[in-house]
Motif scaffolding. Structure first.
Motif, PDB file in Angstrom:
ATOM      1  N   ASN A  13       5.738   2.104  -4.652  1.00 39.33           N
ATOM      2  CA  ASN A  13       5.271   0.901  -4.614  1.00 39.33           C
ATOM      3  C   ASN A  13       4.833   0.862  -3.543  1.00 39.33           C
ATOM      4  N   HIS A  14       3.910   1.198  -1.984  1.00 41.48           N
ATOM      5  CA  HIS A  14       3.441   0.049  -0.965  1.00 41.48           C
ATOM      6  C   HIS A  14       2.481  -1.735  -1.269  1.00 41.48           C
ATOM      7  N   TYR A  15       2.688  -1.998  -2.714  1.00 49.84           N
ATOM      8  CA  TYR A  15       2.033  -3.288  -2.541  1.00 49.84           C
ATOM      9  C   TYR A  15       0.994  -3.050  -2.290  1.00 49.84           C
ATOM     10  N   GLY A  16       0.269  -2.815  -2.293  1.00 48.33           N
ATOM     11  CA  GLY A  16      -1.753  -2.198  -1.706  1.00 48.33           C
ATOM     12  C   GLY A  16      -2.399  -1.129  -1.630  1.00 48.33           C
ATOM     13  N   THR A  17      -1.058   0.085  -1.104  1.00 50.62           N
ATOM     14  CA  THR A  17      -1.023   1.695  -1.097  1.00 50.62           C
ATOM     15  C   THR A  17       0.010   1.949  -2.582  1.00 50.62           C
ATOM     16  N   VAL A  18       0.168   3.642  -2.673  1.00 50.35           N
ATOM     17  CA  VAL A  18       1.092   3.522  -3.124  1.00 50.35           C
ATOM     18  C   VAL A  18       1.015   5.295  -2.779  1.00 50.35           C
ATOM     19  N   ALA A  64      -4.581   4.834  -1.690  1.00 53.51           N
ATOM     20  CA  ALA A  64      -5.341   3.172  -1.745  1.00 53.51           C
ATOM     21  C   ALA A  64      -4.542   2.863  -3.244  1.00 53.51           C
ATOM     22  N   THR A  65      -4.686   1.590  -3.700  1.00 50.71           N
ATOM     23  CA  THR A  65      -3.824   0.763  -5.056  1.00 50.71           C
ATOM     24  C   THR A  65      -5.231   1.449  -5.934  1.00 50.71           C
ATOM     25  N   PRO A  66      -6.720   0.978  -5.995  1.00 52.71           N
ATOM     26  CA  PRO A  66      -7.204   1.288  -7.040  1.00 52.71           C
ATOM     27  C   PRO A  66      -7.718   2.547  -6.574  1.00 52.71           C
ATOM     28  N   GLU A  67      -7.314   3.752  -5.713  1.00 50.41           N
ATOM     29  CA  GLU A  67      -7.487   5.341  -5.779  1.00 50.41           C
ATOM     30  C   GLU A  67      -6.959   6.081  -6.947  1.00 50.41           C
ATOM     31  N   ILE A  68      -5.869   5.642  -6.516  1.00 54.84           N
ATOM     32  CA  ILE A  68      -4.628   6.241  -7.548  1.00 54.84           C
ATOM     33  C   ILE A  68      -4.815   5.868  -8.998  1.00 54.84           C
ATOM     34  N   ARG A  69      -5.024   4.372  -9.245  1.00 50.40           N
ATOM     35  CA  ARG A  69      -5.230   3.371 -10.772  1.00 50.40           C
ATOM     36  C   ARG A  69      -5.717   4.154 -11.057  1.00 50.40           C
ATOM     37  N   GLU A  70      -7.172   4.582 -10.478  1.00 46.39           N
ATOM     38  CA  GLU A  70      -8.176   4.789 -11.801  1.00 46.39           C
ATOM     39  C   GLU A  70      -8.042   6.417 -11.683  1.00 46.39           C
ATOM     40  N   THR A  71      -7.370   7.276 -10.928  1.00 42.88           N
ATOM     41  CA  THR A  71      -7.725   8.698 -11.095  1.00 42.88           C
ATOM     42  C   THR A  71      -6.384   8.807 -11.978  1.00 42.88           C
TER      43      THR A  71
END
Ligand SMILES: [Fe+2]
Length: 328
Positions: free
Chosen positions: A79-84, A107-114
């Motif tokens: 975690n880079h807190y905004g990107t992962v 970007a965090t939202p991209e990996i989170r949703e995947t």
């Protein structure tokens, strides 16, 4: 980016086992009846599907947590807190020496949703990846329904303290949280608080042991109080922590009940550093340069105390702050 703007890369049709296949950057993910198959440009990897889903569930629920979430000794996220970063072999000495390690930043939202899509698609109706193995059915087999109600459980995160007006309620039978089978001896009496008029919004107390005895998940710290950057994150644990957590800051553990054994390794190479057996009442500080995995033979209560300051990872990485909390 909002969740609705994220396009998850998913196969049009399910595979013969009934599961869709997913990709993120150059990583691809496929499951069959027993395993997940992960591939990337320099290699590929298999994991047992139950272990993978348990790890994936924590990574999603904790929103990638502090530092590194190793699903096992090969695959994981930083975690880079905004990107992962999503990586393979990066914290594995053999992969590094063979130059087979691989990493991508998203970007965090991209990996989170995947990850949320994989979790939803690959979790059968019989399996709850948050539950202890004794309290859920099997993850195996061809696609058989889903368990979205379980995998989308909300992590409790109080902004002030549980029971302070406007914040989280305590757990009760009526709210659907029965006392767990291992905690039937825990006193359920709530403290009586007589508040001076005018302070009703600020003064409160609750029985933390009773609250934790009703937790329906394992290895999922809830935030029960927050004071500036000081977060109290107690949790109930049973069986094995489904990930190997690589710290980016010091993390305090207070063993509230029962016993957990921890394997502690070097964060970057995986070399064994120590084994820590924590019994009720023991306190320890896990250093900022290790990774660890816990074993809890019986459901136990653990208080994890975190300093949430965004400055800490850089201070430690640059050597301005030590990797340990106290000089004796
Ligand atoms: Fe940790």
């Amino acid at each position: 980016m909002t969740a609705t703007e994220i396009e998850v890369s998913k196969s049009d049709a399910p595979n013969p086992s009934g599961y869709h296949e997913f990709s993120l950057g150059e990583f691809t993910f496929r499951r069959d009846e027993y395993f997940v198959y992960i591939s990337w440009p320099t290699g590929n990897h298999m994991m047992s599907i139950d272990a993978f889903l348990r790890a994936l569930q924590r990574d999603v629920a904790w929103d990638f947590f502090y530092g590194t979430v190793n699903f096992d000794s090969v695959f994981g996220t930083v975690n880079h807190y905004g990107t992962v970063d999503i990586f393979a072999g990066r914290f594995n000495d053999s992969y590094r020496k063979a130059e087979l390690d691989y990493s991508e930043n998203h970007a965090t939202p991209e990996i989170r949703e995947t990850f949320k899509s994989i979790l939803s698609d690959w979790t059968n109706s019989t399996f709850d990846p948050f539950a202890s193995p004794h309290e859920t059915g099997a993850a195996w087999g061809i696609k058989n329904g889903d368990n979205d109600a379980a995998v989308t459980r909300r992590r409790v995160a109080a902004r002030r303290m549980v029971t302070v007006p406007g914040d989280e309620e305590i757990r009760t039978d009526a709210s659907g949280f029965p006392v767990n089978r291992h905690f039937l001896d825990v006193d359920q009496t709530e403290p009586v608080v007589e508040v001076e008029p005018g302070f009703e919004d600020d003064v409160a107390a609750f029985n933390l042991f009773a609250y934790l005895s009703r937790s329906d998940v394992t290895w999922n710290p809830s935030v029960v109080s927050q004071c500036k950057d000081s977060l109290f994150c107690p949790t109930t644990e049973e069986y094995i922590l489904p990930i190997i957590h690589g710290n980016d800051r010091v993390e305090w553990f207070v063993q509230l009940t029962d016993q957990i054994s921890w394997d502690v390794e070097d964060r970057d190479t995986g070399a064994i550093r120590s084994r820590v057996v924590m019994k009720a009442g023991d306190v320890c500080a896990m250093p900022a340069d290790i990774r660890h995995q816990g074993y809890s033979p019986k459901r136990s209560m653990l208080l994890v105390w975190e300093n949430n300051s965004a400055d800490i990872p850089d201070l430690i990485a640059s050597g301005k702050a030590p990797t340990y909390p106290v000089e004796f």
